[in-house]
Design a protein around this motif. Structure first.
Motif, PDB file in Angstrom:
ATOM      1  N   HIS A 132       9.349  -4.379  29.745  1.00 53.57           N
ATOM      2  CA  HIS A 132      10.054  -3.712  30.835  1.00 53.57           C
ATOM      3  C   HIS A 132      11.551  -3.963  30.690  1.00 53.57           C
ATOM      4  O   HIS A 132      11.972  -4.891  29.986  1.00 53.57           O
ATOM      5  N   GLU A 133      12.319  -3.136  31.372  1.00 55.52           N
ATOM      6  CA  GLU A 133      13.767  -3.317  31.327  1.00 55.52           C
ATOM      7  C   GLU A 133      14.108  -4.557  32.143  1.00 55.52           C
ATOM      8  O   GLU A 133      13.369  -4.930  33.038  1.00 55.52           O
ATOM      9  N   GLY A 134      15.201  -5.183  31.848  1.00 50.28           N
ATOM     10  CA  GLY A 134      15.559  -6.366  32.633  1.00 50.28           C
ATOM     11  C   GLY A 134      15.396  -7.639  31.830  1.00 50.28           C
ATOM     12  O   GLY A 134      15.662  -8.726  32.316  1.00 50.28           O
ATOM     13  N   ILE A 135      14.896  -7.511  30.601  1.00 46.69           N
ATOM     14  CA  ILE A 135      14.898  -8.654  29.684  1.00 46.69           C
ATOM     15  C   ILE A 135      15.949  -8.299  28.631  1.00 46.69           C
ATOM     16  O   ILE A 135      15.958  -7.180  28.126  1.00 46.69           O
ATOM     17  N   GLY A 136      16.857  -9.207  28.335  1.00 46.37           N
ATOM     18  CA  GLY A 136      17.920  -8.850  27.403  1.00 46.37           C
ATOM     19  C   GLY A 136      18.455 -10.045  26.649  1.00 46.37           C
ATOM     20  O   GLY A 136      17.784 -11.082  26.516  1.00 46.37           O
ATOM     21  N   LEU A 137      19.691  -9.871  26.186  1.00 50.62           N
ATOM     22  CA  LEU A 137      20.326 -10.879  25.323  1.00 50.62           C
ATOM     23  C   LEU A 137      20.400 -12.253  26.008  1.00 50.62           C
ATOM     24  O   LEU A 137      20.233 -13.280  25.350  1.00 50.62           O
ATOM     25  N   ALA A 138      20.631 -12.249  27.335  1.00 52.12           N
ATOM     26  CA  ALA A 138      20.753 -13.539  28.040  1.00 52.12           C
ATOM     27  C   ALA A 138      19.438 -14.313  27.948  1.00 52.12           C
ATOM     28  O   ALA A 138      19.431 -15.526  27.684  1.00 52.12           O
ATOM     29  N   ASP A 139      18.307 -13.595  28.118  1.00 51.44           N
ATOM     30  CA  ASP A 139      17.000 -14.268  28.015  1.00 51.44           C
ATOM     31  C   ASP A 139      16.796 -14.774  26.591  1.00 51.44           C
ATOM     32  O   ASP A 139      16.336 -15.894  26.376  1.00 51.44           O
ATOM     33  N   TRP A 140      17.139 -13.896  25.625  1.00 47.45           N
ATOM     34  CA  TRP A 140      16.960 -14.274  24.223  1.00 47.45           C
ATOM     35  C   TRP A 140      17.758 -15.535  23.889  1.00 47.45           C
ATOM     36  O   TRP A 140      17.263 -16.446  23.227  1.00 47.45           O
ATOM     37  N   SER A 141      19.023 -15.591  24.393  1.00 51.05           N
ATOM     38  CA  SER A 141      19.877 -16.749  24.106  1.00 51.05           C
ATOM     39  C   SER A 141      19.239 -18.024  24.648  1.00 51.05           C
ATOM     40  O   SER A 141      19.204 -19.051  23.964  1.00 51.05           O
ATOM     41  N   VAL A 142      18.724 -17.935  25.882  1.00 45.29           N
ATOM     42  CA  VAL A 142      18.089 -19.121  26.490  1.00 45.29           C
ATOM     43  C   VAL A 142      16.872 -19.531  25.668  1.00 45.29           C
ATOM     44  O   VAL A 142      16.671 -20.715  25.352  1.00 45.29           O
ATOM     45  N   TRP A 143      16.057 -18.552  25.293  1.00 42.48           N
ATOM     46  CA  TRP A 143      14.842 -18.876  24.530  1.00 42.48           C
ATOM     47  C   TRP A 143      15.199 -19.520  23.184  1.00 42.48           C
ATOM     48  O   TRP A 143      14.539 -20.458  22.750  1.00 42.48           O
ATOM     49  N   MET A 144      16.246 -19.002  22.553  1.00 47.17           N
ATOM     50  CA  MET A 144      16.609 -19.558  21.236  1.00 47.17           C
ATOM     51  C   MET A 144      17.122 -20.999  21.372  1.00 47.17           C
ATOM     52  O   MET A 144      16.885 -21.833  20.506  1.00 47.17           O
ATOM     53  N   GLN A 145      17.801 -21.277  22.503  1.00 47.22           N
ATOM     54  CA  GLN A 145      18.292 -22.656  22.710  1.00 47.22           C
ATOM     55  C   GLN A 145      17.133 -23.647  22.857  1.00 47.22           C
ATOM     56  O   GLN A 145      17.298 -24.843  22.676  1.00 47.22           O
ATOM     57  N   GLN A 146      15.968 -23.135  23.207  1.00 54.25           N
ATOM     58  CA  GLN A 146      14.807 -24.027  23.394  1.00 54.25           C
ATOM     59  C   GLN A 146      14.083 -24.327  22.080  1.00 54.25           C
ATOM     60  O   GLN A 146      13.140 -25.096  22.056  1.00 54.25           O
TER      61      GLN A 146
END
Ligand code: SF4
Length: 441
Positions: free
Chosen positions: A30-44
């Motif tokens: 769905h829309e509403g998942i983007g680069l900010a989510d990806w950045s957080v996930w990659m930091q984990q």
């Protein structure tokens, strides 16, 4: 036919179920998942993680009427040049987000047709990738190719930049089927493409074929599977044509009256499997075949086979960075997809906007479900948990497609063609729905 041989069961064959190349499936994005989510996930992700890269080349010379991919037919090469400029920026930006000391073990070029790239353009992408990611020695670098676009110069560039495996789209070798799907490529042309690749040093060759295409018959499927074995394909994928003209408008050019019915599709699928089995291939999961010494067959035997967006794979990484229009990226925490339209993708990248605009987050429970579904699809068995709805599994057990033994769900020989239907009954989010997925067979 033996008692346990698979047979056509309309209630399952006609069910529309996910392919489970991802979990949750792409229909949940769905829309509403983007680069900010990806950045957080990659930091984990831990330092030193292993990465896979997928690069999408959304261009083809002409449209095949059966196509279900994200592609376009550019009228001028300029469009590809602009796309490659955007891809350069995308590579740099996304590489900056990866964990420290991460190493790339798999790179896959898909499309579209990556053979639309000029040799210098392929070299440019590889150079850019190597500048911004650490590509491990021994990394598998695989490229999907339309045999009609393979040239000695392109093969030389692929080999020079480390390509180890090529996948040639064949589909069906009969001239009548090829005419009806707008993809004319006689056997000699496919053979010549495979020879060019091998001569350049790319010795691992996959070939894809299909069933359920217009005017396809069991005889034609057997002839195609036999030819692929004779041409020495190391792996063969056998995909069922998904006719979804309301979603892919160009499929309206396919005469529906020439499409085989559900039962004929099932027989074609079994005929391809039997032909490839007799030719010495190991069956991998429900739609791949591999020579016994191919790494995919080895992975199937030693229990390390995985599933990703390309189907079955030896790729062990949980982190996939998708680059280019429509590419999907994955972490255990979720998926993100890049803007699908190549022009809008290029505009977004050029203007510094977020080019990741869709996706889905995964809870630890989703990830556990993903692991169990992958077990079922790769190894035909998985453990049952207290939250599984045994009543949902009852029909497949009564019909002899699966059995429960010591807390494990085991797919029977008869049930293997229906493993996606069985997986859907373990999927807590799945509801039978018209036209959202492809038919099981
Ligand atoms: S070559 Fe492949 S991606 Fe391109 S139109 Fe044909 S099927 Fe689609």
């Amino acid at each position: 036919m033996t008692k346990n041989a698979p047979r056509f069961l309309a209630r399952y064959a006609l069910e529309t179920v996910p392919r489970y190349t991802s979990y949750p499936p792409a229909t949940a994005f769905h829309e509403g998942i983007g680069l900010a989510d990806w950045s957080v996930w990659m930091q984990q992700q831990p330092a030193g993680s292993e990465l896979s890269l997928y690069i999408h080349i959304p261009f083809c010379k002409s449209m095949c009427w059966y196509c279900g991919c994200h592609t376009t037919i550019p009228n001028r090469h300029d469009r590809i040049a602009r796309y490659l400029d955007a891809l350069d920026t995308d590579i740099k930006r996304r590489a900056a987000l990866t964990p420290a000391d991460s190493r790339v073990s798999h790179i896959h070029f898909g499309g579209g047709s990556p053979d639309m790239l000029r040799p210098a353009e392929f070299a440019r992408i590889m150079t850019r990738l190597r500048a911004h990611f650490t590509v491990g020695t021994g990394a598998e670098i695989a490229v999907e190719l339309d045999p009609r676009g393979v040239t000695p110069d392109l093969c030389a560039a692929l080999a020079e930049h480390g390509v180890t495996r090529a996948s040639l789209g064949v589909q069906d070798l009969s001239s009548e089927v090829q005419l009806l799907i707008n993809r004319i490529q006689p056997r000699g042309l496919v053979e010549a493409a495979a020879d060019m690749l091998r001569a350049a040093g790319i010795r691992a060759i996959n070939m894809d074929m299909m069933y359920g295409l217009p005017a396809q018959t069991e005889t034609r499927v057997i002839a195609t599977a036999t030819a692929l074995a004779e041409m020495g394909a190391d792996r063969v994928s056998v995909f069922g044509y998904a006719h979804v003209p309301w979603f892919k408008k160009h499929q309206r050019a396919i005469p529906e009256t020439r499409l085989p019915g559900a039962s004929a599709r099932f027989d074609q699928m079994l005929a391809a499997a039997a032909t490839l089995g007799q030719a010495g291939y190991d069956a991998i999961g429900f739609d791949h075949f591999a020579c016994p010494d191919d790494p995919l067959a080895v992975a199937a035997r030693d229990g390390t086979l995985r599933r990703n967006f390309q189907g079955y794979t030896t790729d062990a990484s949980d982190l996939l960075v998708g680059l280019g229009a429509s590419a999907i990226s994955e972490t255990p925490q979720g998926y993100v997809q890049t803007i699908a339209d190549p022009v809008r993708y290029a505009e977004a990248v050029e203007s510094g906007e977020d080019m990741l605009t869709r996706g889905v987050a995964r809870s630890p429970e989703d990830y556990a479900t993903a692991t169990r579904l992958a077990d079922l699809l790769c190894r035909f068995e998985t453990e049952l948990t207290a939250s599984d709805r045994v009543d949902a599994l009852e029909p497949v057990i009564v019909d002899g497609l699966a059995r429960i033994e010591a807390g494990r769900l085991i797919v029977t020989a008869r049930g293997k063609p229906y493993v996606r239907n069985i997986a859907a009954r373990l999927d807590p989010a799945f509801q039978l729905a018209e036209n959202r997925h492809s038919t099981a067979v």
